[in-house]
Write an enzyme that holds these catalytic residues in place. Structure first.
Site, PDB file in Angstrom:
ATOM      1  N   GLU A  89     -20.066  12.634  22.254  1.00  0.00           N
ATOM      2  CA  GLU A  89     -20.740  13.298  21.143  1.00  0.00           C
ATOM      3  C   GLU A  89     -22.237  13.536  21.344  1.00  0.00           C
ATOM      4  O   GLU A  89     -22.784  14.487  20.812  1.00  0.00           O
ATOM      5  CB  GLU A  89     -20.540  12.466  19.859  1.00  0.00           C
ATOM      6  CG  GLU A  89     -19.106  12.390  19.370  1.00  0.00           C
ATOM      7  CD  GLU A  89     -18.593  13.738  18.879  1.00  0.00           C
ATOM      8  OE1 GLU A  89     -19.307  14.416  18.109  1.00  0.00           O
ATOM      9  OE2 GLU A  89     -17.487  14.127  19.290  1.00  0.00           O
ATOM     10  N   SER A 361      23.888 -13.172 -25.213  1.00  0.00           N
ATOM     11  CA  SER A 361      23.977 -14.615 -25.458  1.00  0.00           C
ATOM     12  C   SER A 361      22.804 -15.410 -24.919  1.00  0.00           C
ATOM     13  O   SER A 361      22.716 -16.620 -25.185  1.00  0.00           O
ATOM     14  CB  SER A 361      25.275 -15.156 -24.844  1.00  0.00           C
ATOM     15  OG  SER A 361      26.394 -14.606 -25.496  1.00  0.00           O
TER      16      SER A 361
END
Length: 679
Positions: A89, A361
């Site tokens: 770069e 139940s």
């Protein structure tokens, strides 16, 4: 003289060009430099960092991030990685003042030659410092004004910060594809390793990404270009480059902290809660360390147990049965395992926490507890006989037992252990419908405000979630304390400061799972003697009642089955001394499960899970509070074993002043017990 005159003219021209250049530069700085962002804030760079979710054993579950980033300090950057980016770069990075005049001339020459037909590479001249300026403060628009601002900012950055700091900014901020920002995240994303473990070839690959971060078609070619540039700059030798050329580039599909699917329902619940309490910005960008309560071994066991039962039922069926399981510590509410369905990929709807279903139940223990609180003993007799003419408002009731039989007078214990409906209806009539429902509300199973407080609600037609039901049952075994579900032990920010919960809240269990000191100082929901009597009855339900499928050899287990009308939903909630788990099975659009289905399916899932959860634990009976006396009684009659020795004899817990039933009268030969009754 003529030569001197020409030289003087040239010098004047150069001088005035120089003056014009300085004036132009000053004008540009005046025009574009005054409204630029404050670059000095980069001195304390704190980029958005992924939040990570960890299991209780420290293993990574998942990360949350809008920009996936792992911050790496310059001192921790491998030199090969730094050199790879400089070679690719900005070869003059260490010497230029922010802009690279040589680079500009070289780029202009190359691009000019390319325009007139020469085969040169189209190149730019942005330095790493200029890229930092653009990435932090500017847009990517291709305009002269943006380039001028970029250059001005680059010059200022170079004056304000060291080269190392600028590289730290660059290497942590740059986008490298696949939602990875910075080299730390990219190393994990592409190679599933930290930066200090990257090979030379992998460093070169990462350095090749800024030019085309989402294009991997030419990955090897681009990596090799970076390696050649590193040789040209003297960062590596040709032999090192040759070895890296030969290295196979094993780019994985992308490390995204993809956890096992088993953990996804739990993680999504954590995410929703934290998003609500912390906000999106904090959760996704502040790099939090979130230590959760989930135990990986238990989570895998819970998911596997649920999957086995669902797969067995769903074989060769079009509409698929769903279900959920949740396990927690009943003393603290720490959720240790949670599965909200068969597959999170297929449906993210969490049936453990989001599905409201009739509980059938499983409400009965709360109803029977009211009776125990009022002085009933576990052996108080309730009539199990046909009920004729019970009308509530416009509803005519004719309750039936699951087995379609009636047993006459039965002890309260036997009625609950075998989940008989008719005696339960009579018990609700005795204690009051409102009181029965209020018990479920008191334990957090039903909401505090209910529009219809009628008999059907007292018998389980009300809706709740599996999580709320498990929390309610937890109070039976934890001394009657109301607890809240806990998914997170503590949260640290990126600097290690605790911002949610505290490490001291983590419960360090001893090897024998001795419960911790009391963590909830609220008033008990019931008295300890009544609670123990209920736990004892629920233990009987597993040992000899409807919950036999939930038995775990070598361990003391209590629990209750639940089935709604037409077997549309089936449940089992059970617990040992220090672990509680609940299971729900049903279709997302309720409909009968069909012949042979029932609560035994949920009990099987529970037992399957608990066998793994308790395999390395010593058995621990339930703690017995003061004030109880144990006597041997006949399970069927409730009379003392001495007066009625025939049949099953059990140990029963009686409060002060309570005693076994009188010895039953013997029927004359051929005479049947009374089985009728009318309200």
């Amino acid at each position: 003289m003529k030569f001197k005159k020409i030289l003087r003219i040239l010098l004047n021209i150069f001088f005035w060009f120089f003056v014009a250049g300085i004036a132009t530069l000053a004008a540009l700085i005046l025009i574009y430099g005054n409204d630029l962002s404050d670059y000095k804030k980069l001195a304390t760079y704190a980029p958005p960092v992924a939040t990570r979710l960890y299991a209780s054993d420290g293993s990574l579950l998942i990360e949350y991030a809008e920009e996936r980033r792992v911050f790496i300090d310059y001192a921790d950057m491998p030199p090969q990685l730094v050199n790879a980016f400089i070679a690719a770069e900005d070869q003059n990075f260490w010497t230029h003042p922010g802009i690279d005049v040589q680079g500009i001339i070289r780029a202009a020459a190359n691009n000019g030659l390319r325009m007139i037909g020469y085969n040169t590479t189209l190149s730019g001249a942005s330095t790493i410092t200029q890229q930092v300026a653009k990435n932090f403060f500017l847009t990517s628009e291709r305009t002269i004004s943006r380039k001028i601002k970029e250059a001005i900012l680059a010059l200022r950055l170079e004056r304000a910060f060291s080269k190392e700091h600028i590289l730290t900014l660059y290497l942590n901020q740059i986008f490298l594809g696949a939602r990875a920002y910075g080299v730390g995240s990219a190393a994990l994303m592409y190679f599933n390793k930290p930066v200090n473990e990257l090979t030379l070839a992998e460093c070169a690959f990462l350095a090749s990404l800024p030019k085309a971060p989402n294009n991997r078609d030419r990955a090897v070619e681009r990596r090799n270009y970076v390696l050649r540039r590193m040789v040209e700059e003297g960062f590596i030798t040709q032999s090192q480059a040759d070895a890296a050329f030969a290295e196979e580039l094993n780019i994985n599909s992308g490390f995204t902290a993809q956890m096992e699917e088993d953990f996804q329902y739990f993680a999504e619940d954590v995410r929703r809660q934290l998003l609500n309490s912390l906000g999106r910005e904090v959760l996704y960008n502040q790099g939090l360390y979130i230590k959760t309560t989930i135990v990986p071994e238990l989570q895998r066991a819970a998911s596997a147990a649920l999957a086995r039962e669902l797969d067995a039922y769903n074989a060769d069926r079009d509409e698929k049965l769903q279900g959920a399981i949740i396990a927690m510590n009943p003393h603290t509410g720490r959720i240790l395992a949670m599965a909200g369905g068969r597959s999170f990929r297929d449906s993210s709807f969490n049936r453990a926490t989001q599905a409201y279903r009739q509980i059938g139940s499983t409400i009965k223990p709360f109803v029977y507890l009211v009776a125990l609180e009022r002085g009933y003993t576990p052996q108080t007799m309730i009539l199990d006989a046909p009920i004729v003419g019970w009308r509530e408002n416009d509803t005519l009731w004719k309750p039936e037992n699951y087995d379609k039989k009636f047993l006459g007078d039965v002890p309260l214990r036997l009625s609950l252990e075998t989940s008989r409906n008719v005696p339960t209806v009579r018990l609700v009539e005795q204690i009051g419908t409102q009181n029965a429902i209020a018990a479920a509300q008191r334990f957090g199973v039903y909401p505090s405000e209910m529009p219809n407080m009628n008999l059907s609600m007292a018998l389980g037609s009300g809706e709740t979630t599996l999580e709320k039901l498990v929390l309610g049952y937890s109070a039976f075994v934890n001394g009657g304390r109301a607890i809240q579900p806990k998914l997170v032990d503590y949260i640290e920010d990126r600097y290690g400061r605790v911002i949610g919960g505290t490490p001291s809240e983590i419960i360090e269990w001893s090897e024998d799972l001795t419960p911790p000191e009391t963590v909830n100082e609220s008033e008990p929901l019931s008295d300890p003697q009544s609670l123990y009597q209920m736990v004892s009855i629920l233990q009987g339900a597993v040992e000899r009642g409807t919950g036999k499928q939930a038995r775990v050899p070598g361990h003391t287990i209590a629990g209750k089955t639940g089935t709604t009308n037409d077997v549309k939903d089936v449940w089992f909630i059970g617990f040992s001394k220090n672990l509680i788990a609940g299971v729900y099975l049903g279709f997302d659009t309720p409909k009968p499960l069909g012949r042979g289905a029932g609560s035994h399916m949920a009990a099987r899932v529970f037992a399957d899970f608990m066998r793994t959860a308790l395999k390395d634990e010593k058995n621990q009976p339930f703690a017995v509070p003061d004030g109880l006396t144990f006597m041997r009684v006949n399970r069927r009659s409730g009379a003392s074993a001495a007066s009625d020795p025939d049949g099953m004899i059990i140990q029963e817990a009686f409060k002060v002043g309570q005693k076994p039933n009188p010895a039953p009268r013997k029927n004359a030969p051929g005479q049947s017990p009374v089985v009728g009754g009318v309200f």
